[in-house]
Every structure is written in C-alpha cells, then in structure tokens.
Design a protein around this motif. Sequence first.
Motif, mmCIF file in Angstrom:
data_model
loop_
_atom_site.group_PDB
_atom_site.id
_atom_site.type_symbol
_atom_site.label_atom_id
_atom_site.label_comp_id
_atom_site.label_asym_id
_atom_site.label_seq_id
_atom_site.Cartn_x
_atom_site.Cartn_y
_atom_site.Cartn_z
ATOM 1 N N ASP A 350 59.977 -8.013 -33.945
ATOM 2 C CA ASP A 350 60.644 -7.019 -34.497
ATOM 3 C C ASP A 350 59.633 -5.760 -34.400
ATOM 4 O O ASP A 350 58.236 -6.071 -34.817
ATOM 5 N N GLN A 368 56.125 0.180 -37.291
ATOM 6 C CA GLN A 368 55.798 -1.284 -37.885
ATOM 7 C C GLN A 368 56.019 -2.296 -36.678
ATOM 8 O O GLN A 368 56.897 -1.998 -35.929
ATOM 9 N N TRP A 370 56.113 -6.826 -35.948
ATOM 10 C CA TRP A 370 55.678 -8.253 -36.465
ATOM 11 C C TRP A 370 55.717 -9.136 -35.071
ATOM 12 O O TRP A 370 56.539 -8.837 -34.007
ATOM 13 N N SER A 431 48.174 -11.911 -35.956
ATOM 14 C CA SER A 431 49.014 -11.749 -37.343
ATOM 15 C C SER A 431 49.906 -12.864 -37.379
ATOM 16 O O SER A 431 50.682 -13.226 -36.282
ATOM 17 N N ASP A 432 50.075 -13.397 -38.612
ATOM 18 C CA ASP A 432 51.280 -14.492 -38.749
ATOM 19 C C ASP A 432 52.594 -13.801 -38.570
ATOM 20 O O ASP A 432 52.600 -12.524 -38.816
ATOM 21 N N GLU A 433 53.630 -14.509 -37.985
ATOM 22 C CA GLU A 433 54.963 -13.721 -37.927
ATOM 23 C C GLU A 433 55.350 -13.237 -39.178
ATOM 24 O O GLU A 433 56.271 -12.174 -39.158
ATOM 25 N N ALA A 434 55.015 -13.514 -40.367
ATOM 26 C CA ALA A 434 55.484 -12.863 -41.645
ATOM 27 C C ALA A 434 54.590 -11.713 -41.891
ATOM 28 O O ALA A 434 54.872 -11.189 -42.943
ATOM 29 N N GLN A 435 53.500 -11.442 -41.207
ATOM 30 C CA GLN A 435 52.708 -10.393 -41.719
ATOM 31 C C GLN A 435 52.638 -9.276 -40.662
ATOM 32 O O GLN A 435 52.323 -9.444 -39.465
ATOM 33 N N GLU A 436 52.865 -7.908 -41.053
ATOM 34 C CA GLU A 436 52.911 -6.901 -40.317
ATOM 35 C C GLU A 436 51.423 -6.512 -39.663
ATOM 36 O O GLU A 436 50.594 -6.904 -40.102
ATOM 37 N N VAL A 437 51.412 -6.222 -38.240
ATOM 38 C CA VAL A 437 50.305 -6.129 -37.681
ATOM 39 C C VAL A 437 49.039 -5.361 -38.011
ATOM 40 O O VAL A 437 47.969 -5.724 -37.751
ATOM 41 N N TYR A 441 43.877 -8.865 -42.471
ATOM 42 C CA TYR A 441 44.176 -10.275 -43.093
ATOM 43 C C TYR A 441 42.883 -10.732 -43.788
ATOM 44 O O TYR A 441 41.654 -10.482 -43.009
#
Length: 640
Positions: A350, A368, A370, A431-437, A441
């Motif tokens: 997304d 943003q 992901w 980036s994990d799929e749940a973390q915005e790039v 981290y």
Amino acid sequence: MKRCRIVVLMLLSNFILTGSVFAAEIWVSPKGSDKNSGTQQQPLATVAMALRKARELRRLNDEPIKGGIYIKVLAGVYQLAEPLFVRPEDSGTADSPTIIEGEGIGKTVLSGGVTVTGWRKVNTVIPGLPAEAKGKVWEVDAPMIGDEPLQFRQLWVNNVKAIRARDTDAPVMNRILSWDHKTETCIIPSAASLDASHISGMEMFIHQWWAIAILRVKAVKVMGDSARLSFYQPESRIQSEHPWPAPWISKKTGNSAFYLSNAIGFLNHPGEWYHDRVANKIYYIPRKGEDLQTAIVAVPELETLVKMEGTLDRPVNYFGFKNISFEHSSWLRPSKEGLVPHQAGMYMLDAYKLKVPGTPDKKGLENQAWVGRPKAAVEVAYASHIAFDGCGFEHMASTGLDFKRGMHNDVVKGCLFKDIGGTAVLDGIYSDEAQEVHLPYNPTDKREICTNDTIANNLIIDATNEDWGCVGIGAGYVKGISITHNEVCDVNYTGISMGWGWTKTINAMSDNRIMANKIHHYARNMYDVAGIYTLSAQPGSVISNNYVDSIYKAPYAHDPQHWFYLYTDEGSSYITLKNNWCPADKFLKNANGPGNVWENNGPQVDVVIKNAAGLEVPYRYLFQYRSINRDNRPINHKTE
C-alpha cells in the motif's frame, strides 16, 4: 584376544559407516534409494532423507557425531518436490557442525525446476500468432502438478533463459504517452502486434526512475494510433496512487519507457516463448543451433528451494552448505497480484500521498508506504554460524540468498550468483509489512537484528535481470556486517546498497563494513544510482578501499546525469567513506544527517588499493563464470 578383535571390528564398522571415527557421514546419490542405509556403498536418493537421518543422530547423540555430520551429495541434479526445511533440531555445535557437501558449482545441483519434454513442430493454426512466426514455432504440453497446470514465468533452454514473448526486441522499448492517475489508466502508442482480442495474461513492464513495475493488463481500448490500458487490482491502485517513483513524464528526456509481454501476438522471434494457460501448451521459437528434441528445457516449480528457520529462543546453529548449486526457482507474485516496487525490490502493499504531511519520524513527509519482501531461492531466519561456502546460485526468478532476520555470525564466501531475477544476496530486516517504511527500526529484543554476518569473495553477475530495481548485495537494518572482496558486475541498478528508512534517527544499524569490493558495469538500465549506496544513520560504519567503475549509459534513464559512484542518500549519518577508487569525483550527498566523513575518494587513490579490490587469489576460480557486457553496451567514462 577375542575382546580386542571385537573392539577392532567395531571401530572398523564405524569407519565404514561414517568415513571417520571422528565424524558421521551420510551419502546421497542420484542412483541411490531412500530405503538404503546411507553409507557410501548404499547411498540415499534425497538430501531430505539424509537430513532426517542426521536429525536422528543428533537426537540420539550417537558417538560418531562428535566430529560433525557430513552429508556427502554426489554429482547430479536433484529435483525437489518441496523445499528442503532445516529446523532447530538439525543444529550442530562449534565442534560438531552439520555440513551438506557437494562436488562443486554446477555439479551437485538442488533444482526447483521441472524438465519439459516432448517438443514437436506446430502444424496447426494458432489463433493470434503473427504471420512471420508461422512454420517456426514448436509446442509442448505444459507440466501439470497434480491436476493443476503449473504456473511459471521463466523458461530455460540448456540453462539459457528464453524471452517471454514481448512487443519489442530487447533492449528496445517504447514510451508511454501519458498516465491518468484518476482513472488508473495509461495511454500508449498503438501497434499492429497489439491485438485487443488476445490479451489474456498480457503484462506491462514500465521503467520509472529507480524502479520498474509489472502490471497485469485488464483491458485494451484501441483509439486509432494510440491505445488505453487498464489494469487489475491491487497493482492498478498502488501504481496510480504512490508518489515515488511515479511514471516519468518529460519533454526533455522522454516519458517512461515500457514494453508489453506474454501475448501470442508478440511471439515472432527466436528465443521467445509463450504459455497458453487455457490450452496448457508452451510455444517456443528455437534459437539458432537449438534442437528441442535433445535440449534440456526447464521451467521453475518451487519459489523456495531451501528454508532454514529457527526461533529467537531456538535458532538453527552451526549448519552449512559447501560446493552445492541451487538452481531454477520461481516467483509468482507478479502473475497473481502485479509488482510495484518501492526500492531495492521491496514491493509496495500500500502507498499513497498524504493530504496533510507528517509522520512520527518526519514532520514534512508527504508519502507513506508499506512493503513486502520478495521470495528467495534460499531463505534463512533465526540462525547463527550458518555457512554457504563455494556454492552456486543460478537461474532464479527472484532473490538468490536471503538472511531475513535474527541471523548472527554467518558467512557467505566463494559463491557464484549468476542469472538472478532479483537481488543476489539480501541481509537484514527492511520493513515488516506492519511497519511504514520511513519509521526507524530498533527492536527491543536485539536478537532480531542480523549481526556480524560476513559476505566475502563472491562473484555476482547478471543479477537483477527481471526486477531491474533490485541490487547486487542488499543490506537492510544490519549491525556489524562485513561485505568484503566481492565482485559485482552486470547489474541493472546499484551494486551494493546498505540501509533503509530514510532517517537520521539512531536505529538498529551500526558498525558496518563495506571494504575492498570491485563494482563495475552497473546501472545497466536504472539511474538515481551508485556503485555503493547508503540510507539512514549507521554509527561507526566504514566504506573503504573499494573499486567502482564502468557505469552503463542507461538508454531510458529519467535523468541521464543522475548517476554516481558513491551515494549517501537521505538520513545517511556517522559513516566514514575513504580510499575508494573511482575514475572521477562523481558523488552525491543527499539530505544527509551529521557525522559523515569523506576522505581521499576518487582517481587519486593509490593503485595498490585499486588492484587489491575484488576477489582474493584463492577465489579467482570464479572468473571462469564471468562474462561482462556481452552486447557491448556503451559506458560512461566521464562525468558528462
């Protein structure tokens, strides 16, 4: 005396079974059987069964394993029906590792492919086939897996990749006329080969700045000398909403280049193929000298050949592969959901522009995103002291080798990476799929961070040949990584990329080393690029003694001047760059943070440093696999 004879016989028996009184050996052969005992005289047929036997030796803690377990895999092609899964129970120790050992690159092969046989010359009418192709096409029934047709995107003839039928002959591409973000459609020049009645499976490959996109065509509306394309979801929305990189529109340098592929109307040149999924037939026009009745034709079945995975509390330890080749892997996301990469091959799940700018880490950020991570032929996670030594990674649709997360003190050395669709080697979380790039981290549990891995003396050539925006070696949020004495060449974008996040905020990265690598013949198609590229804060990191040269003149670059030898991009901080040889001072420092040190980089660097970069002497046997710029593409020699 009798007791002594019994002891001698027991020792002799142990030696025959294990090859050594200090280590256990399990043998595998193409002529073996999984019902055999696994000795050299009675070898097994599959590596999976050998791994199971090794697991049992570990469970029972048999005496012979004190010196390690060596699974000896004789030369041959071992076609895998499922990924080889290495678990925590397969772990060795420092004194007793488990090693799967073959006979060398291209000799002992673990393949995720299926051989296609039974080719015949076409003598019937194929609807939609161009007139110039008639009489030249061969066909074969495509493979079935169970009662389902096998879906695939690659085909190799005698291990040379064939070309999925396309509307222009590579490297030639057309230019889009416009992109309508509101209707999510694209206007392109029309052509005779664009048959709106035969578009099932058709795809658009589009070049945009530093990344490409692969979009499944839903409909074609021909409008005289132009045509409007619409696309399937989810890629249609993502492609039209995400701001970076967007389709390039420029009167000065030309609009984004593109080509169309995977339609019967494009099948008209030797080396091209098309899979009719309705009839489940493969059509192919042989190249000069190819005899399909004797050629070995393969298509990939498995996306992952080897999966090694532990947990944070029970990692896989002390396990290695030596002199093994991994070949023929698949990746089907582009066929099922399209592919819209963000950068370095990480594809967008997304992405959109913010109406009101601002994120927790950046008050002025306007976008943003992901991302997901491409599949890899060999995937490793939550493991330590893992080794890949003298291995081959060839004929792969996506990533070659991926150290995904939770990796510590691992080594990749003396390996060949060639004909790789994506990135050759990945290391570390992006980036994990749940973390915005754009969010930094820095996990609470530091065991998640890939730490103290070594990537050394590997030859990477002809990687990124499907997703041009991938890289030779990619490192995300890593700590203490050592990337040394590798040679990276003939890639479509950056040679070595380290970092993620676009942030100067302190994060998981620190103390990394990129040293004495030789990077040349890079950026074959994509710009906003460098031989070595960094992102974000990386305290204590050093980039030194590297050789960077021979960047291609990319034919469809959005900005022909926007290329560099060294490039510290957004947020790069606390990095030392020194003694890197390149033929000119063409560097970029874009929106950097504090603490970077630049010292003695450019053509004045000592020739001793220049000549020492790249593969060290014991690993130069890999030169036999090197073939550079075979089609004599032009090179940028100056800073013009």
